[in-house]
Write a protein that holds these residues in place. Structure first.
Motif, PDB file in Angstrom:
ATOM      1  N   MET A  34      42.916  36.711  40.944  1.00  0.00           N
ATOM      2  CA  MET A  34      41.690  37.111  41.866  1.00  0.00           C
ATOM      3  C   MET A  34      41.426  38.414  41.659  1.00  0.00           C
ATOM      4  SD  MET A  34      41.709  38.905  44.912  1.00  0.00           S
ATOM      5  CE  MET A  34      43.649  38.755  45.591  1.00  0.00           C
ATOM      6  N   ILE A  35      42.650  39.472  41.444  1.00  0.00           N
ATOM      7  CA  ILE A  35      42.394  40.722  41.461  1.00  0.00           C
ATOM      8  C   ILE A  35      41.887  41.094  40.156  1.00  0.00           C
ATOM      9  CG2 ILE A  35      44.004  43.059  40.945  1.00  0.00           C
ATOM     10  CD1 ILE A  35      46.151  41.843  42.764  1.00  0.00           C
ATOM     11  N   ARG A  36      42.196  40.447  38.961  1.00  0.00           N
ATOM     12  CA  ARG A  36      41.547  40.682  37.759  1.00  0.00           C
ATOM     13  C   ARG A  36      39.944  40.394  37.976  1.00  0.00           C
ATOM     14  NH1 ARG A  36      45.873  37.972  35.403  1.00  0.00           N
ATOM     15  NH2 ARG A  36      47.334  39.616  34.469  1.00  0.00           N
ATOM     16  N   GLU A  37      39.559  39.590  38.508  1.00  0.00           N
ATOM     17  CA  GLU A  37      38.080  39.169  38.558  1.00  0.00           C
ATOM     18  C   GLU A  37      37.573  40.192  39.776  1.00  0.00           C
ATOM     19  OE1 GLU A  37      35.391  35.989  41.194  1.00  0.00           O
ATOM     20  OE2 GLU A  37      37.413  35.128  40.409  1.00  0.00           O
ATOM     21  N   ALA A  38      38.281  40.562  40.631  1.00  0.00           N
ATOM     22  CA  ALA A  38      37.591  41.471  41.652  1.00  0.00           C
ATOM     23  C   ALA A  38      37.479  43.059  40.838  1.00  0.00           C
ATOM     24  CB  ALA A  38      38.608  41.547  42.601  1.00  0.00           C
ATOM     25  N   LEU A  39      38.342  43.417  39.943  1.00  0.00           N
ATOM     26  CA  LEU A  39      38.352  44.624  39.187  1.00  0.00           C
ATOM     27  C   LEU A  39      37.103  44.371  38.145  1.00  0.00           C
ATOM     28  CD1 LEU A  39      41.779  45.519  38.248  1.00  0.00           C
ATOM     29  CD2 LEU A  39      40.145  46.853  39.539  1.00  0.00           C
TER      30      LEU A  39
END
Length: 131
Positions: free
Chosen positions: A63-68
């Motif tokens: 989720m963090i990778r996608e958000a970044l």
């Protein structure tokens, strides 16, 4: 002594930036001078996020990778929850404090003076900011 001042400046700068990175997830836009979550929206992988990526679950990391990658500011609440649950803010704050302490230690050979006191105050301020 120029090396001591160079070390001081580097350590204070790192401490200030680490606190700034943490404040991007906990600060108030009106006092920060920028919107909360701007680093996320700009795709900047700051230390709180890096810590969450390393210590979070696979789902949190994805989720963090996608958000970044996509600058998904609408996922800020989820990202913040992941950062908090993995201790990313506390880790960033503790590391900032260590850098500030190292900056103050670099001044150790200088005689006590109002100038040394002022530099010590700057290092302490760098990590005590809450806005």
């Amino acid at each position: 002594q120029p090396k001591a001042l160079s070390t001081y400046g580097l350590k204070v700068g790192v401490a200030f930036q680490l606190v700034d990175d943490a404040l991007d997830y906990t600060g108030d836009a009106a006092t920060l001078g920028k919107n909360v979550g701007d680093d996320l929206a700009e795709g900047k992988p700051t230390l709180p996020l890096i810590h969450a990526l390393k210590h979070g679950s696979q789902a949190q990391a994805g989720m963090i990778r996608e958000a970044l990658k996509e600058g998904r500011i609408e996922r800020l609440d989820e990202v913040l929850a992941a950062v908090e649950s993995t201790g990313g803010l506390a880790y960033s704050s503790a590391l900032a404090a260590r850098h500030a302490d190292a900056a103050i230690s670099a001044l150790g050979d200088f005689p006590d003076s109002p100038f040394k006191d002022a530099l010590t105050g700057v290092a302490r301020f760098a990590v005590q900011r809450t806005y």
